[in-house]
Write an enzyme that holds these catalytic residues in place. Structure first.
Site, PDB file in Angstrom:
ATOM      1  N   ASP A  66       0.759  -1.157   0.039  1.00 50.09           N
ATOM      2  CA  ASP A  66      -0.071  -0.013   0.157  1.00 50.09           C
ATOM      3  C   ASP A  66       0.841   1.173   0.190  1.00 50.09           C
ATOM      4  O   ASP A  66       1.143   1.916   1.073  1.00 50.09           O
ATOM      5  CB  ASP A  66      -0.855   0.025   1.319  1.00 50.09           C
ATOM      6  CG  ASP A  66      -1.779   1.157   1.157  1.00 50.09           C
ATOM      7  OD1 ASP A  66      -2.123   1.570   0.326  1.00 50.09           O
ATOM      8  OD2 ASP A  66      -2.214   1.405   2.266  1.00 50.09           O
ATOM      9  N   LEU A  67       1.502   1.597  -1.262  1.00 51.54           N
ATOM     10  CA  LEU A  67       2.156   2.821  -1.198  1.00 51.54           C
ATOM     11  C   LEU A  67       1.546   3.786  -1.830  1.00 51.54           C
ATOM     12  O   LEU A  67       2.139   5.016  -1.957  1.00 51.54           O
ATOM     13  CB  LEU A  67       3.708   2.357  -1.959  1.00 51.54           C
ATOM     14  CG  LEU A  67       4.495   1.146  -1.352  1.00 51.54           C
ATOM     15  CD1 LEU A  67       5.763   1.079  -2.220  1.00 51.54           C
ATOM     16  CD2 LEU A  67       4.808   1.450  -0.037  1.00 51.54           C
ATOM     17  N   PHE A  69       0.847   4.974  -5.028  1.00 51.42           N
ATOM     18  CA  PHE A  69       1.592   5.855  -6.204  1.00 51.42           C
ATOM     19  C   PHE A  69       0.663   6.798  -6.438  1.00 51.42           C
ATOM     20  O   PHE A  69      -0.412   6.605  -7.223  1.00 51.42           O
ATOM     21  CB  PHE A  69       1.964   4.786  -7.543  1.00 51.42           C
ATOM     22  CG  PHE A  69       2.822   3.665  -7.007  1.00 51.42           C
ATOM     23  CD1 PHE A  69       3.869   3.881  -5.823  1.00 51.42           C
ATOM     24  CD2 PHE A  69       2.673   1.994  -7.522  1.00 51.42           C
ATOM     25  CE1 PHE A  69       4.840   2.843  -5.396  1.00 51.42           C
ATOM     26  CE2 PHE A  69       3.588   1.273  -7.032  1.00 51.42           C
ATOM     27  CZ  PHE A  69       4.724   1.681  -5.989  1.00 51.42           C
ATOM     28  N   ASP A  71       1.930   9.970  -9.212  1.00 49.28           N
ATOM     29  CA  ASP A  71       2.976  10.870  -9.978  1.00 49.28           C
ATOM     30  C   ASP A  71       2.678  10.615 -11.485  1.00 49.28           C
ATOM     31  O   ASP A  71       1.250  10.309 -11.889  1.00 49.28           O
ATOM     32  CB  ASP A  71       4.242   9.897  -9.593  1.00 49.28           C
ATOM     33  CG  ASP A  71       5.378  10.876  -9.677  1.00 49.28           C
ATOM     34  OD1 ASP A  71       5.620  11.784 -10.430  1.00 49.28           O
ATOM     35  OD2 ASP A  71       6.191  10.840  -8.735  1.00 49.28           O
ATOM     36  N   ILE A  72       3.632  11.184 -12.341  1.00 45.49           N
ATOM     37  CA  ILE A  72       3.364  11.454 -13.773  1.00 45.49           C
ATOM     38  C   ILE A  72       3.109   9.716 -14.231  1.00 45.49           C
ATOM     39  O   ILE A  72       3.746   9.015 -13.723  1.00 45.49           O
ATOM     40  CB  ILE A  72       4.132  12.009 -14.469  1.00 45.49           C
ATOM     41  CG1 ILE A  72       5.705  11.381 -14.290  1.00 45.49           C
ATOM     42  CG2 ILE A  72       4.350  13.485 -13.940  1.00 45.49           C
ATOM     43  CD1 ILE A  72       6.864  12.085 -15.109  1.00 45.49           C
ATOM     44  N   PRO A  73       2.382   9.578 -15.459  1.00 48.14           N
ATOM     45  CA  PRO A  73       2.039   8.297 -15.985  1.00 48.14           C
ATOM     46  C   PRO A  73       3.363   7.598 -15.838  1.00 48.14           C
ATOM     47  O   PRO A  73       3.212   6.437 -15.658  1.00 48.14           O
ATOM     48  CB  PRO A  73       1.220   8.496 -16.915  1.00 48.14           C
ATOM     49  CG  PRO A  73       0.611   9.999 -16.973  1.00 48.14           C
ATOM     50  CD  PRO A  73       1.568  10.820 -16.010  1.00 48.14           C
ATOM     51  N   THR A 125      -9.431   8.170   4.697  1.00 44.19           N
ATOM     52  CA  THR A 125     -10.254   8.127   5.655  1.00 44.19           C
ATOM     53  C   THR A 125     -10.135   9.320   6.548  1.00 44.19           C
ATOM     54  O   THR A 125     -10.989   9.635   7.545  1.00 44.19           O
ATOM     55  CB  THR A 125     -10.046   6.907   6.731  1.00 44.19           C
ATOM     56  OG1 THR A 125      -8.761   6.640   7.079  1.00 44.19           O
ATOM     57  CG2 THR A 125     -10.546   5.546   5.884  1.00 44.19           C
ATOM     58  N   ARG A 216      -4.192  -0.023  13.676  1.00 41.52           N
ATOM     59  CA  ARG A 216      -3.644   0.357  15.047  1.00 41.52           C
ATOM     60  C   ARG A 216      -4.781  -0.248  16.194  1.00 41.52           C
ATOM     61  O   ARG A 216      -4.260  -0.374  17.432  1.00 41.52           O
ATOM     62  CB  ARG A 216      -3.827   1.891  15.253  1.00 41.52           C
ATOM     63  CG  ARG A 216      -2.739   2.401  14.607  1.00 41.52           C
ATOM     64  CD  ARG A 216      -2.796   4.151  14.538  1.00 41.52           C
ATOM     65  NE  ARG A 216      -3.569   4.364  13.562  1.00 41.52           N
ATOM     66  CZ  ARG A 216      -3.677   5.733  13.104  1.00 41.52           C
ATOM     67  NH1 ARG A 216      -2.990   6.499  13.696  1.00 41.52           N
ATOM     68  NH2 ARG A 216      -4.497   6.031  12.477  1.00 41.52           N
TER      69      ARG A 216
END
Length: 236
Positions: A66-67, A69, A71-73, A125, A216
């Site tokens: 779960d980063l 992403f 950014d540009i394509p 969330t 958590r």
């Protein structure tokens, strides 16, 4: 002893939100990989990287990387391909990156025989209606989530990360096969921390959610297995 009947409840993804490997493994070693998925986010991936993912794979766990992403394509294409090379089960991009970016992420997976699920984050969330107003978005948070969900589906993605209360509308718009991943799961006596769009485990059963992300509530617990048992019992 943890027992799950996944025929009528969302599947559970446990977020390994830890700052070091020792603490993460204390929880991992308590978990059955046939019952739970693991989520690797920015924090622990930055610290431990792909080597840690390889270790978790050897233990039999499916990994949600779960980063998010965004950014540009071209950058997202390369990042998505690099993530898929790790043999992960699921990965995330930000739906707000736009159509070209989402299509690039999808294209990056075309060469993989067994590709990961590609999931778009609609709204965090922690986001409120006031936050949308601050960045110049004048529609409701609910409409914003629906628009990004449909855009992601049109670009060929497999599903979205969204608040649980929006799951029914998304399924009606995008179909039952479209995956819904819901974070912000909190038991009644838990702190909401920095999240506003939250639901309880019991509520999650009422919505057409495919996966819940538990973080958590479990990782901060003195007895995580007892807490997981309570979450599971609440859903059954």
């Amino acid at each position: 002893m943890l027992k799950l009947n996944y025929s009528n409840i969302p599947k559970i993804i446990i977020a390994l939100d830890f700052y070091n490997k020792k603490e993460a493994m204390k929880l991992v070693n308590l978990l059955n990989p046939s019952l739970f998925y693991l989520k690797i986010g920015k924090e622990i991936f930055t610290i431990l990287g792909k080597k840690f993912i390889n270790e978790l794979h050897k233990l039999g766990f499916n990994i949600f990387l779960d980063l998010k992403f965004h950014d540009i394509p071209n950058t997202v294409f390369n990042a998505t391909k690099a993530a898929a090379d790790l043999g992960i089960w699921m990965l995330s991009v930000h739906a707000s990156g736009g159509k070209e970016m989402l299509i690039s992420a999808k294209k990056a997976l075309e060469s993989f025989k067994k590709r990961p699920l590609l999931i778009a984050v609609t709204a965090l969330t922690s986001i409120t209606q006031e936050d949308l107003k601050d960045i110049g978005i004048k529609i409701s948070l609910q409409d914003y989530i629906l628009i990004l969900s449909k855009l992601s589906q049109d670009c060929g993605l497999d599903g979205v990360v969204c608040p649980g209360k929006e799951a029914k509308k998304i399924k009606l718009l995008c179909g039952n096969e479209y995956k819904i991943v819901t974070p912000g799961i909190r038991c009644l006596n838990d702190s909401a921390f920095d999240q506003h769009q939250i639901i309880t485990p019991k509520q999650s059963k009422k919505f057409p959610i495919d996966y819940i992300v538990v973080g958590r509530s479990v990782t901060y617990s003195k007895n995580p297995i007892k807490k997981l048992n309570f979450i599971i019992q609440s859903m059954q």
